[in-house]
Write a protein that holds these residues in place. Structure first.
Motif, PDB file in Angstrom:
ATOM      1  N   LEU A 122       0.880  -1.414   0.084  1.00 39.06           N
ATOM      2  CA  LEU A 122       0.114   0.028   0.130  1.00 39.06           C
ATOM      3  C   LEU A 122       0.970   1.225  -0.076  1.00 39.06           C
ATOM      4  O   LEU A 122       1.429   1.615   0.984  1.00 39.06           O
ATOM      5  N   SER A 123       0.879   1.787  -1.233  1.00 38.41           N
ATOM      6  CA  SER A 123       1.560   3.038  -1.299  1.00 38.41           C
ATOM      7  C   SER A 123       1.039   4.147  -2.056  1.00 38.41           C
ATOM      8  O   SER A 123      -0.150   4.073  -2.126  1.00 38.41           O
ATOM      9  N   GLN A 124       1.467   4.836  -2.905  1.00 31.86           N
ATOM     10  CA  GLN A 124       0.994   5.679  -3.827  1.00 31.86           C
ATOM     11  C   GLN A 124       0.001   4.855  -4.807  1.00 31.86           C
ATOM     12  O   GLN A 124       0.308   3.788  -5.250  1.00 31.86           O
ATOM     13  N   PRO A 125      -1.070   5.569  -4.977  1.00 31.88           N
ATOM     14  CA  PRO A 125      -2.122   4.735  -6.022  1.00 31.88           C
ATOM     15  C   PRO A 125      -1.530   4.772  -7.465  1.00 31.88           C
ATOM     16  O   PRO A 125      -1.737   4.033  -8.088  1.00 31.88           O
ATOM     17  N   SER A 126      -0.522   5.470  -7.704  1.00 31.85           N
ATOM     18  CA  SER A 126       0.008   5.456  -8.952  1.00 31.85           C
ATOM     19  C   SER A 126       1.144   4.417  -9.448  1.00 31.85           C
ATOM     20  O   SER A 126       1.809   4.323 -10.170  1.00 31.85           O
ATOM     21  N   SER A 127       1.345   3.681  -7.992  1.00 26.21           N
ATOM     22  CA  SER A 127       2.541   2.637  -8.244  1.00 26.21           C
ATOM     23  C   SER A 127       2.006   1.429  -8.938  1.00 26.21           C
ATOM     24  O   SER A 127       2.560   0.560  -9.156  1.00 26.21           O
ATOM     25  N   LYS A 128       0.748   1.502  -9.327  1.00 21.93           N
ATOM     26  CA  LYS A 128       0.316   0.307 -10.219  1.00 21.93           C
ATOM     27  C   LYS A 128       0.620   0.456 -11.618  1.00 21.93           C
ATOM     28  O   LYS A 128       0.405  -0.480 -12.375  1.00 21.93           O
ATOM     29  N   GLN A 129       1.302   1.477 -11.951  1.00 15.75           N
ATOM     30  CA  GLN A 129       1.727   1.715 -13.544  1.00 15.75           C
ATOM     31  C   GLN A 129       2.636   0.828 -14.001  1.00 15.75           C
ATOM     32  O   GLN A 129       3.673   0.476 -13.240  1.00 15.75           O
ATOM     33  N   LEU A 130       2.413   0.526 -15.038  1.00 14.50           N
ATOM     34  CA  LEU A 130       3.268  -0.658 -15.948  1.00 14.50           C
ATOM     35  C   LEU A 130       4.115   0.301 -16.890  1.00 14.50           C
ATOM     36  O   LEU A 130       3.332   0.962 -17.881  1.00 14.50           O
ATOM     37  N   PHE A 131       4.990  -0.111 -16.727  1.00  6.49           N
ATOM     38  CA  PHE A 131       6.076   0.747 -17.961  1.00  6.49           C
ATOM     39  C   PHE A 131       6.118  -0.082 -19.281  1.00  6.49           C
ATOM     40  O   PHE A 131       6.214  -1.227 -19.280  1.00  6.49           O
ATOM     41  N   THR A 132       5.538   0.522 -20.488  1.00  5.47           N
ATOM     42  CA  THR A 132       5.220   0.111 -21.503  1.00  5.47           C
ATOM     43  C   THR A 132       5.794   0.672 -22.700  1.00  5.47           C
ATOM     44  O   THR A 132       5.968   1.839 -23.017  1.00  5.47           O
ATOM     45  N   ALA A 133       6.531  -0.163 -23.615  1.00  4.79           N
ATOM     46  CA  ALA A 133       7.184   0.132 -24.796  1.00  4.79           C
ATOM     47  C   ALA A 133       6.401   0.199 -25.984  1.00  4.79           C
ATOM     48  O   ALA A 133       5.997  -1.246 -26.302  1.00  4.79           O
ATOM     49  N   LEU A 134       5.790   1.007 -26.742  1.00  5.09           N
ATOM     50  CA  LEU A 134       5.120   0.546 -28.078  1.00  5.09           C
ATOM     51  C   LEU A 134       6.108   0.633 -29.103  1.00  5.09           C
ATOM     52  O   LEU A 134       6.543   1.870 -29.368  1.00  5.09           O
ATOM     53  N   VAL A 135       6.183  -0.251 -29.570  1.00  4.74           N
ATOM     54  CA  VAL A 135       7.168  -0.592 -30.778  1.00  4.74           C
ATOM     55  C   VAL A 135       6.637  -0.540 -32.002  1.00  4.74           C
ATOM     56  O   VAL A 135       5.790  -1.423 -32.173  1.00  4.74           O
ATOM     57  N   LEU A 136       6.378   0.734 -32.835  1.00  2.71           N
ATOM     58  CA  LEU A 136       5.772   0.671 -34.098  1.00  2.71           C
ATOM     59  C   LEU A 136       6.637   0.070 -35.225  1.00  2.71           C
ATOM     60  O   LEU A 136       7.614   0.492 -35.595  1.00  2.71           O
ATOM     61  N   THR A 137       6.121  -0.902 -35.744  1.00  4.35           N
ATOM     62  CA  THR A 137       7.118  -1.628 -36.776  1.00  4.35           C
ATOM     63  C   THR A 137       6.562  -0.920 -38.036  1.00  4.35           C
ATOM     64  O   THR A 137       7.331  -1.480 -39.110  1.00  4.35           O
ATOM     65  N   ARG A 138       5.445  -0.181 -38.342  1.00  2.00           N
ATOM     66  CA  ARG A 138       5.000   0.494 -39.545  1.00  2.00           C
ATOM     67  C   ARG A 138       4.979  -0.269 -40.467  1.00  2.00           C
ATOM     68  O   ARG A 138       5.224   0.091 -41.760  1.00  2.00           O
ATOM     69  N   ASN A 139       4.461  -1.810 -40.395  1.00  2.00           N
ATOM     70  CA  ASN A 139       4.039  -2.336 -41.607  1.00  2.00           C
ATOM     71  C   ASN A 139       2.844  -3.408 -41.303  1.00  2.00           C
ATOM     72  O   ASN A 139       2.811  -3.862 -40.073  1.00  2.00           O
ATOM     73  N   LEU A 140       1.792  -3.432 -41.884  1.00  2.00           N
ATOM     74  CA  LEU A 140       0.718  -4.105 -41.682  1.00  2.00           C
ATOM     75  C   LEU A 140       1.047  -5.495 -41.405  1.00  2.00           C
ATOM     76  O   LEU A 140       0.475  -6.343 -40.563  1.00  2.00           O
ATOM     77  N   PRO A 174       9.054  -5.592 -10.916  1.00  2.00           N
ATOM     78  CA  PRO A 174       9.138  -4.473 -12.021  1.00  2.00           C
ATOM     79  C   PRO A 174       9.085  -5.073 -13.264  1.00  2.00           C
ATOM     80  O   PRO A 174      10.164  -5.438 -13.814  1.00  2.00           O
ATOM     81  N   VAL A 175       7.920  -5.125 -13.996  1.00  2.00           N
ATOM     82  CA  VAL A 175       7.976  -5.693 -15.325  1.00  2.00           C
ATOM     83  C   VAL A 175       7.806  -4.627 -16.496  1.00  2.00           C
ATOM     84  O   VAL A 175       6.997  -3.497 -16.133  1.00  2.00           O
ATOM     85  N   PHE A 176       8.438  -4.817 -17.328  1.00  2.00           N
ATOM     86  CA  PHE A 176       8.521  -3.729 -18.717  1.00  2.00           C
ATOM     87  C   PHE A 176       7.868  -4.584 -19.699  1.00  2.00           C
ATOM     88  O   PHE A 176       8.258  -5.621 -19.939  1.00  2.00           O
ATOM     89  N   ILE A 177       6.708  -4.072 -20.231  1.00  2.00           N
ATOM     90  CA  ILE A 177       6.124  -4.716 -21.474  1.00  2.00           C
ATOM     91  C   ILE A 177       6.609  -4.081 -22.824  1.00  2.00           C
ATOM     92  O   ILE A 177       6.727  -2.589 -22.617  1.00  2.00           O
ATOM     93  N   ILE A 178       6.849  -4.817 -23.760  1.00  2.00           N
ATOM     94  CA  ILE A 178       7.086  -4.171 -24.814  1.00  2.00           C
ATOM     95  C   ILE A 178       6.137  -4.771 -25.841  1.00  2.00           C
ATOM     96  O   ILE A 178       6.141  -5.782 -26.092  1.00  2.00           O
ATOM     97  N   MET A 179       5.056  -3.800 -26.328  1.00  2.00           N
ATOM     98  CA  MET A 179       4.252  -4.311 -27.276  1.00  2.00           C
ATOM     99  C   MET A 179       4.558  -3.875 -28.829  1.00  2.00           C
ATOM    100  O   MET A 179       4.890  -2.761 -28.969  1.00  2.00           O
ATOM    101  N   GLY A 180       4.662  -4.729 -29.687  1.00  2.00           N
ATOM    102  CA  GLY A 180       4.767  -4.607 -30.965  1.00  2.00           C
ATOM    103  C   GLY A 180       3.684  -4.343 -31.595  1.00  2.00           C
ATOM    104  O   GLY A 180       2.623  -4.965 -31.537  1.00  2.00           O
ATOM    105  N   VAL A 181       3.546  -2.879 -32.234  1.00  2.00           N
ATOM    106  CA  VAL A 181       2.091  -2.402 -32.842  1.00  2.00           C
ATOM    107  C   VAL A 181       2.574  -2.448 -34.123  1.00  2.00           C
ATOM    108  O   VAL A 181       3.402  -1.639 -34.803  1.00  2.00           O
ATOM    109  N   SER A 182       1.717  -3.038 -35.149  1.00  2.00           N
ATOM    110  CA  SER A 182       1.826  -2.792 -36.416  1.00  2.00           C
ATOM    111  C   SER A 182       1.333  -2.001 -37.150  1.00  2.00           C
ATOM    112  O   SER A 182       1.772  -1.424 -38.369  1.00  2.00           O
TER     113      SER A 182
END
Lengths: 727, 531
Positions: free
Chosen positions: A143-161, A266-274
């Protein structure tokens, strides 16, 4: 579909054992039209290809070549074909390595960016205070700051369908991060299926992180593992490579679970977004999106990568293998219109390369281009009489009136050939450099400059320029665009252009001299540009000096376009104009096209209509337009179907089928007395009603499986629908 | 079994020493520290009721209710259910109440435990003081799938724990009582599990099934208890409702941990009221506020400053544009996301700013030409009524469609409006694959003819090159359809009841399809009905 048909399409005359075996393997693949293959079994594989060739490319040149090949094959062609295959492998591995290297370089910047981001965020998490062991593994949240539930996420744009190219990118990213100490797990859309739910992907995560035998999808395991043996010194990274294809609800659930534990692990999510960067918005739930603290990273676009690959493979010294203008155009249009992935481009290149080696006996010479820049004696020693004859029968040789005076001439030409592309490449790169200001693609420039007739030169004649000014819209020529853009460049851009030209032409003195001559002009232009000084100078003064600057600039751009013209005229000798270029250059665009676009459906249709060409049976060889009972049932039915419109009445169809199967004389009698017909059933030429029906059913079924007709619907039980019309 | 026995033995032997070890100090080696019963309490120093009340502004009555319902030490308590909207402090309050009471409890969240098995095992693990680690292969203490097994195992474990608690009581002065409480969070999620209804019934009936007064049960749910009740005859849990925070309470919550209270309160004066109208969830507000506050402080050098009226006004005018954008973001948050603003400011500013400019007219990802045409075809098929296809794309290439279109738009305004509203309600229409392919062929051929004009001027050979291109366009179109489906541009939507074939639906926004059309220079608006 298309690429898989390629190997089977290899010309039979040159196939070696290795080729044949792969073709056989292809045969055994289960295809939608397998039934048809089975019906025409036997010597089908070679027969089809022969037939196909006869239909598709009746060009005399090709026929001649195959004759030569067959002649060569008689004299121990086996040795040469295995040799060619071996050379192909060395050449291709060289090209492939080059491509891989280029791709790795293109990604490295983004990778290190992601790595820095992970460590920065990780340090910020760690600095906020370490957790004790019992705090970290117990089940209730810190129980600490309410913002501590934030997950760091990288959106990697692949720019191709299409995702195909980026599968390996994310693989590389994973291993890159792993080598930097992160704990990495990679999930793909198959892990996020609605059927397995969030348990499936959690289990996948645990198996990759903790140990492969975990079968309980419990996050607490992850937390306990993370606290063990120094694991907590490094961040945990989860890579999801194709976010759009994941089931949104499962991914949201995973994000919610991981965010509950974000402080402990501490999880970092890397999401590939096409597609666009707001794609997660479309698939994730609001509460999951709330937890993401996203950062965007952009990979280089497929077109940019394509340019880098082109430059490395064709314009820098690589393997020596090259393609003709038409082939390049075909590859370009395939890339732009059909399947804009680099993977398919590389595949196309490989097909072209393989076909080149299987069609061109002299292609073994490429080995020496590939290995080093000297042509050893043993290369020429391999040239037998037959191949020599073939070499001097090449169209480029006969066109240039090079007669077969001496055998010693050949190495000389080959040396020329080896040196030949160099000035050409330099010129292309120079134009690319100039085109960069207009965001031109190297692919377009490459295709245009390969043109053997050098039509681009016409833009230098004055009327053409006038003409081009009037016509601005549409797909204009690349060179014309470069020339037009030159006029809009600022002095700074011009000088940077000159510098890059100087760098490019450093090895080639003739062009370099011309470029160097431009420098004094550039200096005067720069001087004229600097004279106005501060932009807030008095108006009339500025306008005067500006007009002078403009004049200087105009003169400068004229000079530069003159240099471009000089380069194009003098050194831009496209590969196809050089004698003996057939050794290096793949030209057969039809082969490549048919290999790329198998077009199985129209193939089936045309084969069904011309079944005789494949079956080569004696019985129906002399038919004109009439249908004979000896023909294959499916073929008869399909031809009958041609007479119908969109829907076919099953009864009519069957009746006409029966009419064809039963001989004419008996048909006359059956119309008189139907009962008598049944007595005649024992006659060999009049098959039984039941067997006709069975054959009819079978043939209709085959047509349905081939996707040519559709079964009767509930609404119209008596009709089948034609699903494919004439090719 | 044996392992568990042995762990118990060690526990007993080391209990004395370990109780002196404060939990604050992280152990160098976890295996040397077997967990004890005291680990079942909150762990940190217990807090007084006053501190508890001041920690949770606006939750006074709920805290007092909970304390009353749980009752004094060692008094049996009926099950309690704490419910209320998300982010209203249910979990924190319950946990802190136990911290205040200093009683042993077991906490399991149905968010983390996503199947009944994991839920049961997590409860048992905690009761048995079992800790997953590499030496036991991260296995649970007991394997437990069925509710009936769970009841037996739970009873066994409970009696063990209670025994220990009793013996501890003799040794220690500050007693933890001889009751254990079971806290189950996110009970509402169980509804979505398969056989969820059964598990829910079981959880609600657990108290009466177990018949052990030593176990107190606290359920935490996002939904009101009415949702779960069914006439099975177990005792209904006592409800404690957590309402949404009021604006004043939110102000107190956000002011609680601030360094410079005056500055932050000036900031809250500005932002709290508008944003409160959108959402009152603390979690959502706090992420927005943290980014907004950073913007608010940007012009300030000294963060310890206490602002006067003039400075406040200046800071407000500085912040004002950001608030409205945040309002929009948050407004979408309740249904949609929020990540837009945090994303831009972090990294890659250069690419962000340049893309922002171009985004309006450019497509920022690569699609092959045929995929683009397909996308447009799907968009048209979803928007236009099927009856209009014939007039739009007839054999003349759809060039005379203007007249017809005008006719349609000349209908009376009322009717049109009605139809428009209806279309909005319906959303994009569905279409069979055949229609998609037919429209695709029509528009692709129109597009190609414009290609061809250009190519002719270029010269003979190029023209042939482009002819081939248009022929090939159709070859692997089904592959393209599937990749569009993968990218969620087209979704499969049910099947037609009559024909049984799959129907598709385009999920593309008009903006995107216009962008795509522009990149092909295809006159999309000409083909769009009622445009």
């Amino acid at each position: 579909m298309a690429p898989s048909t390629t190997v089977a399409d290899l010309p039979p005359s040159s196939t070696t054992d290795s080729f044949n075996s792969s073709a056989a393997a292809e045969e055994n693949d289960i295809r939608p039209f397998f039934v048809l293959h089975k019906a025409s079994s036997g010597s089908k594989s070679t027969a089809t290809v022969k037939a196909k060739r006869r239909i598709e490319s009746p060009s005399p040149k090709l026929a001649k070549r195959s004759e030569i090949e067959s002649a060569g094959e008689e004299e121990g062609g086996h040795f040469f074909s295995t040799l060619r295959f071996k050379v192909f492998e060395t050449v291709w591995s060289k090209i492939d390595n080059t491509i891989q290297g280029v791709l790795r370089d293109s990604n490295s910047k983004v990778f290190s960016g992601i790595h820095d981001w992970i460590w920065e965020s990780f340090e910020s998490i760690r600095s906020s205070g370490a957790l004790s062991l019992s705090e970290a593994v117990r089940s209730y949240p810190v129980l600490s700051q309410p913002s501590s539930k934030q997950l760091f996420t990288a959106l990697v744009l692949t720019r191709n369908l299409e995702m195909v190219d980026d599968l390996s990118t994310f693989e590389d990213l994973g291993s890159h991060l792993k080598s930097q100490g992160c704990h990495v797990a990679k999930l793909s859309s198959t892990d996020f299926s609605a059927k397995n739910g969030v348990g499936g992907c959690l289990r996948g995560l645990l198996r990759q992180f903790v140990m492969p035998t975990v079968d309980v999808a419990d996050v607490t395991i992850l937390a306990s593992w993370y606290r063990e043996s120094g694991n907590d010194k490094n961040p945990v990274v989860v890579i999801v490579d194709d976010t759009e294809r994941c089931s949104g609800s499962v991914l949201s659930e995973l994000i919610l679970i991981l965010s509950e534990w974000a402080v402990k692990v501490p999880v970092f999510i890397i999401m590939g977004v096409s597609t666009a960067h707001d794609a997660p918005r479309k698939i994730l739930s609001a509460s999951a999106l709330q937890r993401l603290c996203a950062t965007r990273f952009t990979l280089s676009s497929p077109a940019e990568r394509m340019d880098a690959v082109l430059e490395a493979v064709f314009l820098k010294p690589c393997s020596g293998f090259t393609v003709s203008h038409k082939v390049a155009l075909c590859m370009r249009s395939y890339f732009l219109c059909q399947d804009g992935t680099l993977t398919s481009f590389v595949k196309t290149l490989k097909i072209a390369c393989l076909q080149h080696f299987s069609l061109e006996p002299l292609s073994i010479m490429l080995e020496h281009f590939c290995q080093d820049n000297q042509l050893p004696g043993e290369g020429t020693a391999l040239l037998t009489e037959a191949t020599m004859k073939h070499a001097f029968d090449l169209p480029s040789v006969t066109r240039n009136k090079i007669t077969r005076s001496t055998c010693e001439m050949l190495p000389q030409f080959l040396l020329d050939l080896q040196r030949m592309p160099n000035p050409w490449c330099i010129v292309v790169l120079c134009i690319y450099e100039a085109g960069k200001f207009d965001k031109l693609r190297l692919l377009d420039i490459f295709c245009e400059t390969l043109d053997p007739e050098a039509r681009y030169l016409k833009y230098f004649s004055p009327p053409a320029i006038l003409n081009s000014q009037s016509n601005v819209s549409g797909r204009t020529s690349v060179i014309r665009r470069v020339l037009r853009k030159l006029r809009d460049l600022s002095p700074a851009q011009l000088s940077s252009l000159l510098k890059s030209w100087e760098r490019l032409t450093a090895e080639f003195s003739e062009i370099n001299d011309k470029v160097m001559e431009l420098h004094p002009f550039m200096r005067t232009v720069e001087a004229a540009g600097q004279r106005p000084g501060i932009p807030t100078s008095p108006k009339k003064h500025a306008s005067r000096s500006n007009s002078k600057l403009e004049k200087e600039l105009k003169a400068m751009t004229d000079k530069i376009s003159a240099v471009i013209e000089f380069m194009l005229r003098e050194y831009m000798k496209p590969v196809e104009t050089v004698p003996f270029h057939e050794i290096l250059c793949f030209k057969n665009v039809d082969k490549l096209q048919s290999a790329l676009l198998g077009d199985p459906r129209s193939r089936i249709q045309s084969d069904l209509l011309e079944s005789h060409n494949i079956l080569h049976c004696m019985c129906c060889s002399q038919r004109g337009t009439t249908l004979l009972p000896s023909m294959h049932d499916t073929s008869i039915l399909y031809m009958l179907a041609q007479e119908h419109a969109e829907v076919i009445n099953l009864h009519d169809w069957y009746q006409s089928f029966k009419t064809i199967l039963s001989p004419r004389n008996s048909k006359a009698k059956t119309t008189l007395k139907s009962k008598k017909r049944k007595d005649r059933c024992e006659e060999p030429e009049a098959p039984a009603e039941a067997s006709i029906q069975a054959r009819f059913c079978r043939a209709v079924m085959e047509l349905q499986i081939a996707g040519l007709i559709r079964m009767p619907s509930k609404r119209r039980p008596d009709f089948v629908q034609r699903a494919a019309f004439s090719t | 079994m044996t392992r568990e026995e042995s762990s118990k033995v060690t526990r007993r032997s080391t209990r004395f020493s370990s109780s002196s070890v404060t939990v604050e100090n992280p152990e160098p080696n976890p295996s040397h520290h077997p967990p004890t019963v005291s680990d079942l309490t909150f762990g940190e120093e217990s807090i007084t009721l006053d501190a508890l009340l001041s920690n949770f502004p606006g939750r006074r009555s709920q805290i007092l209710d909970l304390v009353r319902l749980i009752g004094p030490l060692d008094s049996p308590a009926l099950p309690v259910i704490a419910y209320g909207d998300a982010s209203t402090g249910k979990t924190s309050v319950v946990l802190q109440v136990f911290r205040h009471l200093n009683r042993p409890f077991v906490y399991s969240s149905c968010r983390t435990c996503c199947t009944p098995r994991i839920l049961f095992e997590s409860i048992l693990n905690q009761l048995l003081l079992h800790r997953k680690c590499s030496s036991n292969g991260y296995a649970s203490a007991k394997r437990c799938d069925k509710p009936s097994d769970f009841v037996n195992l739970l009873r066994e474990a409970l009696s063990n724990v209670v025994e220990t608690l009793k013996s501890t009581k003799l040794e220690r002065k500050s007693s933890m009582g001889k009751m254990v409480y079971l806290v189950v969070d996110h009970v509402d999620l169980i509804k979505d599990w398969d056989k969820g209804a059964m598990i829910l019934q079981f959880l609600f009936g657990l108290y009466s099934v177990l018949k052990m007064p030593q176990l107190g049960i606290v359920l935490i749910s996002g939904l009101s208890p009415d949702v779960y009740y069914s006439n099975v005859g177990y005792t209904d849990p006592l409800p404690v409702y957590f309402p949404e925070y009021s604006e004043e309470e939110l102000r107190q919550i956000f002011l609680k941990n601030q360094v410079n209270k005056k500055l932050y309160s000036a900031f809250l004066d500005v932002v709290l009221r508008p944003l409160c109208r959108v959402t009152r969830r603390v979690e959502e507000l706090s992420t927005t506020f943290s980014s907004l506050f950073r913007k608010y402080c940007e012009p300030l050098d000294d963060l310890a400053i206490s602002p006067n009226e003039d400075l406040k006004r200046r800071l407000y005018s500085n912040l004002k544009p950001h608030i409205t954008s945040c309002l929009n973001e948050i407004f979408r948050v309740s249904s949609r996301p929020h990540d837009g603003d945090t994303r831009g400011e972090r990294r890659q500013k250069a690419s962000y700013s340049c893309e922002k400019g171009e985004q309006l007219e450019m497509l920022d990802f690569h699609m092959s030409t045929s995929a683009k045409y397909l996308l447009i075809a799907a968009f048209l098929a979803s928007r236009n009524p099927a009856t209009l296809d014939a007039s739009m794309f007839d054999s003349t290439g759809g060039m005379d469609n203007r007249k017809r279109k005008r006719k349609a738009s000349e209908k009376s305004m009322e009717k049109k409006e009605m139809a428009e509203q209806e279309a909005v309600m319906k959303g994009p229409g569905s279409f069979p694959l055949e229609r998609l392919l037919a429209i695709f062929q029509c528009i692709a051929s129109v597009g190609d003819s414009s290609f061809g004009d250009d190519a002719e001027e270029e010269g003979e050979e190029e023209a042939t090159g482009y002819d081939k291109e248009s022929n090939n366009m159709m070859s692997d179109i089904l592959l393209q359809v599937s990749s569009l489906c993968d990218a969620n541009f087209i979704i499969k939507s049910g099947s037609c009841p009559l024909e049984g074939s799959i129907r598709y639906r385009s999920m593309v926004s008009e903006d995107l399809s216009l962008k795509v059309a522009r990149s092909l220079s295809f006159p999309l608006s000409k083909y769009l009905y009622r445009r």
